[in-house]
Design a protein around this motif. Sequence first.
Motif, mmCIF file in Angstrom:
data_model
loop_
_atom_site.group_PDB
_atom_site.id
_atom_site.type_symbol
_atom_site.label_atom_id
_atom_site.label_comp_id
_atom_site.label_asym_id
_atom_site.label_seq_id
_atom_site.Cartn_x
_atom_site.Cartn_y
_atom_site.Cartn_z
ATOM 1 N N MET A 44 14.857 6.885 1.875
ATOM 2 C CA MET A 44 15.196 6.316 3.176
ATOM 3 C C MET A 44 16.527 5.563 3.156
ATOM 4 S SD MET A 44 11.517 4.919 4.482
ATOM 5 C CE MET A 44 12.223 4.209 5.962
ATOM 6 N N ILE A 45 16.958 5.140 1.980
ATOM 7 C CA ILE A 45 18.225 4.408 1.873
ATOM 8 C C ILE A 45 19.365 5.236 2.450
ATOM 9 C CG2 ILE A 45 19.907 3.436 0.248
ATOM 10 C CD1 ILE A 45 17.542 2.808 -1.612
ATOM 11 N N HIS A 46 19.337 6.527 2.191
ATOM 12 C CA HIS A 46 20.403 7.419 2.674
ATOM 13 C C HIS A 46 19.910 8.320 3.813
ATOM 14 C CE1 HIS A 46 22.785 6.095 -0.739
ATOM 15 N NE2 HIS A 46 21.779 6.409 -1.547
ATOM 16 N N GLY A 47 18.750 8.015 4.363
ATOM 17 C CA GLY A 47 18.197 8.824 5.446
ATOM 18 C C GLY A 47 18.740 8.430 6.810
ATOM 19 N N GLN A 48 18.291 9.155 7.821
ATOM 20 C CA GLN A 48 18.738 8.892 9.190
ATOM 21 C C GLN A 48 17.977 7.714 9.783
ATOM 22 O OE1 GLN A 48 18.100 12.612 11.247
ATOM 23 N NE2 GLN A 48 20.180 13.317 10.828
ATOM 24 N N THR A 49 18.640 7.018 10.704
ATOM 25 C CA THR A 49 17.972 5.960 11.457
ATOM 26 C C THR A 49 16.773 6.542 12.203
ATOM 27 O OG1 THR A 49 19.882 4.510 11.739
ATOM 28 C CG2 THR A 49 18.212 4.423 13.442
ATOM 29 N N GLY A 50 15.653 5.844 12.150
ATOM 30 C CA GLY A 50 14.435 6.312 12.805
ATOM 31 C C GLY A 50 13.441 6.923 11.838
ATOM 32 N N LYS A 51 13.888 7.265 10.639
ATOM 33 C CA LYS A 51 12.970 7.812 9.639
ATOM 34 C C LYS A 51 12.040 6.693 9.165
ATOM 35 C CE LYS A 51 12.872 10.277 5.211
ATOM 36 N NZ LYS A 51 13.671 10.838 4.102
ATOM 37 N N PHE A 52 10.780 7.030 8.923
ATOM 38 C CA PHE A 52 9.855 5.996 8.466
ATOM 39 C C PHE A 52 8.821 6.576 7.505
ATOM 40 C CE2 PHE A 52 8.058 7.679 12.409
ATOM 41 C CZ PHE A 52 6.725 7.908 12.072
ATOM 42 N N VAL A 53 8.207 5.678 6.729
ATOM 43 C CA VAL A 53 7.137 6.005 5.799
ATOM 44 C C VAL A 53 5.972 5.064 6.104
ATOM 45 C CG1 VAL A 53 6.426 6.090 3.381
ATOM 46 C CG2 VAL A 53 8.739 6.770 4.010
ATOM 47 N N LEU A 54 4.752 5.609 6.069
ATOM 48 C CA LEU A 54 3.576 4.824 6.415
ATOM 49 C C LEU A 54 2.683 4.610 5.195
ATOM 50 C CD1 LEU A 54 2.440 6.547 9.748
ATOM 51 C CD2 LEU A 54 3.764 4.439 9.514
ATOM 52 N N SER A 55 2.084 3.416 5.122
ATOM 53 C CA SER A 55 0.935 3.190 4.252
ATOM 54 C C SER A 55 -0.257 3.014 5.192
ATOM 55 C CB SER A 55 1.139 1.943 3.390
ATOM 56 O OG SER A 55 1.028 0.753 4.164
ATOM 57 N N LYS A 56 -1.416 2.673 4.666
ATOM 58 C CA LYS A 56 -2.579 2.481 5.531
ATOM 59 C C LYS A 56 -2.428 1.249 6.422
ATOM 60 C CE LYS A 56 -6.051 4.818 2.696
ATOM 61 N NZ LYS A 56 -7.323 4.674 1.956
ATOM 62 N N THR A 57 -1.592 0.311 5.981
ATOM 63 C CA THR A 57 -1.491 -0.958 6.712
ATOM 64 C C THR A 57 -0.105 -1.265 7.256
ATOM 65 O OG1 THR A 57 -1.055 -2.125 4.624
ATOM 66 C CG2 THR A 57 -3.358 -2.009 5.375
ATOM 67 N N HIS A 58 0.943 -0.595 6.730
ATOM 68 C CA HIS A 58 2.302 -0.976 7.098
ATOM 69 C C HIS A 58 3.190 0.244 7.351
ATOM 70 C CE1 HIS A 58 0.933 -4.812 5.484
ATOM 71 N NE2 HIS A 58 1.966 -5.372 6.058
ATOM 72 N N ARG A 59 4.320 -0.020 7.985
ATOM 73 C CA ARG A 59 5.328 1.010 8.211
ATOM 74 C C ARG A 59 6.676 0.494 7.720
ATOM 75 N NH1 ARG A 59 6.463 2.779 14.255
ATOM 76 N NH2 ARG A 59 7.014 0.577 14.372
ATOM 77 N N GLY B 122 0.771 -1.239 0.000
ATOM 78 C CA GLY B 122 0.000 0.000 0.000
ATOM 79 C C GLY B 122 0.797 1.281 0.000
ATOM 80 N N PHE B 123 2.122 1.220 -0.153
ATOM 81 C CA PHE B 123 2.917 2.454 -0.202
ATOM 82 C C PHE B 123 2.694 3.165 -1.529
ATOM 83 C CE2 PHE B 123 5.183 -0.245 2.824
ATOM 84 C CZ PHE B 123 5.320 0.629 3.897
ATOM 85 N N SER B 124 2.770 4.491 -1.510
ATOM 86 C CA SER B 124 2.548 5.271 -2.725
ATOM 87 C C SER B 124 3.592 6.370 -2.922
ATOM 88 C CB SER B 124 1.147 5.898 -2.698
ATOM 89 O OG SER B 124 0.978 6.715 -1.551
ATOM 90 N N GLU B 125 4.212 6.832 -1.844
ATOM 91 C CA GLU B 125 5.205 7.913 -1.940
ATOM 92 C C GLU B 125 6.586 7.304 -2.194
ATOM 93 O OE1 GLU B 125 4.273 10.981 -2.045
ATOM 94 O OE2 GLU B 125 2.174 10.467 -1.615
ATOM 95 N N TRP B 126 6.837 6.937 -3.452
ATOM 96 C CA TRP B 126 8.034 6.145 -3.752
ATOM 97 C C TRP B 126 9.323 6.950 -3.668
ATOM 98 C CZ3 TRP B 126 7.422 1.377 -2.955
ATOM 99 C CH2 TRP B 126 6.155 0.805 -3.132
ATOM 100 N N ASP B 127 9.270 8.250 -3.869
ATOM 101 C CA ASP B 127 10.470 9.062 -3.658
ATOM 102 C C ASP B 127 10.866 9.028 -2.186
ATOM 103 O OD1 ASP B 127 10.752 9.761 -6.300
ATOM 104 O OD2 ASP B 127 9.610 11.628 -6.111
ATOM 105 N N ASP B 128 9.867 9.145 -1.293
ATOM 106 C CA ASP B 128 10.142 9.083 0.146
ATOM 107 C C ASP B 128 10.705 7.722 0.536
ATOM 108 O OD1 ASP B 128 9.200 11.644 0.372
ATOM 109 O OD2 ASP B 128 7.226 11.080 1.144
ATOM 110 N N VAL B 129 10.170 6.670 -0.069
ATOM 111 C CA VAL B 129 10.654 5.316 0.230
ATOM 112 C C VAL B 129 12.114 5.154 -0.177
ATOM 113 C CG1 VAL B 129 10.432 2.874 -0.388
ATOM 114 C CG2 VAL B 129 8.382 4.206 0.152
ATOM 115 N N SER B 130 12.443 5.543 -1.415
ATOM 116 C CA SER B 130 13.820 5.365 -1.885
ATOM 117 C C SER B 130 14.795 6.300 -1.158
ATOM 118 C CB SER B 130 13.899 5.590 -3.397
ATOM 119 O OG SER B 130 13.468 6.888 -3.745
#
Length: 436
Positions: A281-296, A271-279
């Motif tokens: 995260m590879i170079h993001g800080q520990t603790g950063k997260f992205v949510l869908s309606k069902t998963h994190r 259910g993820f949709s914000e794919w720029d935010d997802v990708s």
Amino acid sequence: MISNFKNHINTRFSFLKEKKLLVAVSGGIDSVVLTHLLYQLKQPIAIAHCNFNLRGTESDSDSEFVNTLAGDLGITHFSTSFETEKIAKEKGISIQMAARDLRYEWFEKIRIQEKFDYILTAHNKDDVLETLLINLTRGTGLKGLTGIPEINGVIVRPLLKYSREEILHFAKKNKILWQEDSSNASTKYIRNKLRHDVIPVLKELNPNLMDALNNTLNHLNGSKEIINKAVEDFCKTAVTKKGKVTEISISHLTELENPKPYLFEILSSYGFSEWDDVSNMIHGQTGKFVLSKTHRLLKNREHLQLTKLENNNKKQSFQIHSLDQFKTDEFEIIFTRVLEKNTINNISVDISKLIFPLTIRRWRNGDYFYPSGMLGKKKVSKFFKDEKLSLIEKENAWILENGNQDIIWIVNLRPDRRFELSKEKKDFVQISFSLH
């Protein structure tokens, strides 16, 4: 069409022969024609009908029609009724999605109970085109453009090669009756809008649109096989399952020339949709997260961690009134009077220091304890940080608390030294904790 359909079954679906089949029948032309075709081939079938109570007396009329159809053909008939609007509201989903979930769950229940081998639905070639266009307007990947699968586990769709026009011609030629769904004429639903307003224009631009669709689907499905193989090979080394957590190795992702398509293929079904935010995260800080309606999806040092969002109404605290076995849906605590060496899953404590009721609960900011093997006290949050626990591990941590609110044990991590046994080890209890 009957001869063509027979050859189609023999070549594409030979595994259906002599099998016990459950046919989903709404009363509309597609499912009624499928029923008649299978009946003429003397295939062992029964039919199943859902009344979703969405169109008042028209819905009831459909149910009566299907019941009559089963009687006329002398085949077994299963039926059920759902308060679909109410269920959709309770689950916070669309009526169409609720109806889909309800019918497939019920079909599967009947299949298992009555020992059917397969469930057959009457999706046709026009449904494939409509679904492709719907997915395209919403934004999709290759999977969303490759149509409806003919075979999906126990779900089989033998009419996908036939157009709605061919099905209509067969029904009229053989004087087959069916029920018209009045809602199909309304363009307030995206599928109907495409069916009535968009696809006729596309067919006008290209009279061979359905043939072009077949060619396109063949090419896309071939490409999908290549992509699926690449993703499957990547997952063998880069993706691991640890209990309820799925971990994706960041080091493996950074070795890829373009990791974003891999993340899309791995995560799109969650259910993820914000794919720029997802990708990112590879170079993001520990603790950063992205949510869908069902998963994190959480960045935790060297991994992206995928977890299902838990129900916020889950009980966070339980009281234990005696040294009897204590069990919940999530875990089990056992008290024994047999002294064994402490491990990560069990500790031995001085029973004289216990004050009932004990409490097993989630940790809270401000909690502190006296860690075994250390001097002084320590905040639980600092202990978690020093132990390099991820956000998920912190959220899942349990605290065993004494009746006076002193912490006895950060469960499966570190006991409190105030409850350690004396050298005499005269009066003790061993506490074991295990997750289900």
